[in-house]
Enzyme design. Sequence first.
Site, mmCIF file in Angstrom:
data_model
loop_
_atom_site.group_PDB
_atom_site.id
_atom_site.type_symbol
_atom_site.label_atom_id
_atom_site.label_comp_id
_atom_site.label_asym_id
_atom_site.label_seq_id
_atom_site.Cartn_x
_atom_site.Cartn_y
_atom_site.Cartn_z
ATOM 1 N N TYR A 155 -55.000 -63.949 26.949
ATOM 2 C CA TYR A 155 -56.179 -63.193 26.484
ATOM 3 C C TYR A 155 -56.643 -62.201 27.559
ATOM 4 C CZ TYR A 155 -60.805 -62.611 24.282
ATOM 5 O OH TYR A 155 -61.942 -62.109 23.685
ATOM 6 N N LYS A 159 -56.766 -58.161 27.239
ATOM 7 C CA LYS A 159 -58.052 -57.455 27.313
ATOM 8 C C LYS A 159 -58.095 -56.496 28.517
ATOM 9 C CE LYS A 159 -59.947 -59.140 23.591
ATOM 10 N NZ LYS A 159 -60.208 -58.256 22.451
HETATM 11 P P1 NDP Z 1 -63.852 -63.874 15.159
HETATM 12 O O1 NDP Z 1 -62.865 -64.950 15.434
HETATM 13 O O2 NDP Z 1 -65.207 -64.242 14.676
HETATM 14 O O3 NDP Z 1 -63.210 -62.834 14.099
HETATM 15 C C1 NDP Z 1 -61.928 -62.337 14.339
HETATM 16 C C2 NDP Z 1 -61.644 -61.216 13.365
HETATM 17 O O4 NDP Z 1 -60.344 -60.686 13.662
HETATM 18 C C3 NDP Z 1 -61.593 -61.675 11.923
HETATM 19 O O5 NDP Z 1 -62.135 -60.640 11.132
HETATM 20 C C4 NDP Z 1 -60.104 -61.835 11.646
HETATM 21 O O6 NDP Z 1 -59.735 -61.646 10.277
HETATM 22 C C5 NDP Z 1 -59.555 -60.688 12.481
HETATM 23 N N1 NDP Z 1 -58.143 -60.833 12.834
HETATM 24 C C6 NDP Z 1 -57.570 -61.814 13.574
HETATM 25 N N2 NDP Z 1 -56.241 -61.598 13.676
HETATM 26 C C7 NDP Z 1 -55.987 -60.456 12.972
HETATM 27 C C8 NDP Z 1 -54.806 -59.711 12.676
HETATM 28 N N3 NDP Z 1 -53.602 -60.104 13.127
HETATM 29 N N4 NDP Z 1 -54.915 -58.600 11.936
HETATM 30 C C9 NDP Z 1 -56.127 -58.188 11.461
HETATM 31 N N5 NDP Z 1 -57.275 -58.848 11.699
HETATM 32 C C10 NDP Z 1 -57.201 -59.968 12.442
HETATM 33 O O7 NDP Z 1 -63.910 -63.016 16.493
HETATM 34 P P2 NDP Z 1 -65.160 -62.339 17.249
HETATM 35 O O8 NDP Z 1 -65.997 -61.599 16.285
HETATM 36 O O9 NDP Z 1 -65.769 -63.330 18.130
HETATM 37 O O10 NDP Z 1 -64.385 -61.307 18.195
HETATM 38 C C11 NDP Z 1 -64.131 -59.971 17.816
HETATM 39 C C12 NDP Z 1 -63.513 -59.241 18.999
HETATM 40 O O11 NDP Z 1 -64.404 -59.304 20.104
HETATM 41 C C13 NDP Z 1 -62.191 -59.855 19.471
HETATM 42 O O12 NDP Z 1 -61.310 -58.846 19.875
HETATM 43 C C14 NDP Z 1 -62.616 -60.696 20.659
HETATM 44 O O13 NDP Z 1 -61.568 -60.868 21.559
HETATM 45 C C15 NDP Z 1 -63.719 -59.841 21.233
HETATM 46 N N6 NDP Z 1 -64.659 -60.570 22.055
HETATM 47 C C16 NDP Z 1 -65.396 -61.601 21.541
HETATM 48 C C17 NDP Z 1 -66.278 -62.293 22.353
HETATM 49 C C18 NDP Z 1 -67.121 -63.402 21.843
HETATM 50 O O14 NDP Z 1 -67.810 -64.026 22.682
HETATM 51 N N7 NDP Z 1 -67.128 -63.726 20.556
HETATM 52 C C19 NDP Z 1 -66.414 -61.949 23.768
HETATM 53 C C20 NDP Z 1 -65.601 -60.857 24.191
HETATM 54 C C21 NDP Z 1 -64.762 -60.194 23.360
HETATM 55 P P3 NDP Z 1 -59.808 -62.860 9.182
HETATM 56 O O15 NDP Z 1 -61.274 -63.026 8.851
HETATM 57 O O16 NDP Z 1 -59.027 -62.377 8.019
HETATM 58 O O17 NDP Z 1 -59.225 -64.061 9.855
#
Ligand code: NDP
Length: 247
Positions: A155, A159
Amino acid sequence: MTIQGKIALVTGGSRGIGRAICARLGSMGCFVWVNYVSRSDAAEETIEMVRQVGGQGQAVQLDVADFNQVQDGFKDIVAESGSIDILVNNAGITRDGLVARMKEGDWDAVLDTNLKGAFSCAKAAVKPMMKKRWGRIVNISSIIGFSGNGGQVNYAAAKSGMIGLTKSLAREFASRKITVNCVAPGYIVTEMTQDLDEAVREKMLSEIPLAALGEVDDVAAAVEYLVSDRAGYVTGQTIHVNGGMYM
Ligand code: NDP
């Protein structure tokens, strides 16, 4: 140019941070393509939220880790919408584990989704942006890409990689008035972080100067700024949204 009427695509827009970004872009008057990979029900809920704030949107199922699917899918979107003006590379996954136990597949899955996915989407989106000589790309990185974290080499590498990707894209497309920036969230309350055990949560809170986990809207607000006209002279940058946890 205001972003009213622009076509936006948010990867991973079905849940969490992506959903909040979709709603924010909808409230700014964008048509929002809500990308998801498996949760069509969640994507439809996001679209409902976009509508409630006065925007319009449509769901699009695409696995961002699949290069060809992304190229073909984006072509179809451009054929239907006429353009993609704003791309938010938000889709992300975790497959945590100490290096000694991490499987090759865990490394590949995270790099393919979180980093290669952003490359594939940017490659497909810049074509219509170049034609219009206007575009906004926002990549959602992470505090972990800056600080590193034991148990998250895959990860963290993905990132961090997004930062180099962002700066290079920013240089490559600046002459076409396409800006490319990053938002690096700290710990934000979503499904990705909801299973933290209480001890880890408490330790984390003790390390955050603002003494609270972040909300999805905190991240959406940074994206709102970066896609707006006010950020037209900002490119290749990262906005940290982490309560001061990393400075
Ligand atoms: P969630 O796990 O809540 O949601 C992940 C989203 O990504 C879902 O909409 C999922 O779709 C989609 N997804 C996963 N794999 C794929 C793929 N192969 N193709 C298309 N869509 C995909 O994540 P967060 O909202 O927490 O995180 C969003 C972003 O922010 C990420 O990049 C994460 O790394 C980053 N981030 C998050 C933090 C946090 O504390 N939450 C901190 C720092 C960064 P589906 O619903 O269909 O599964």
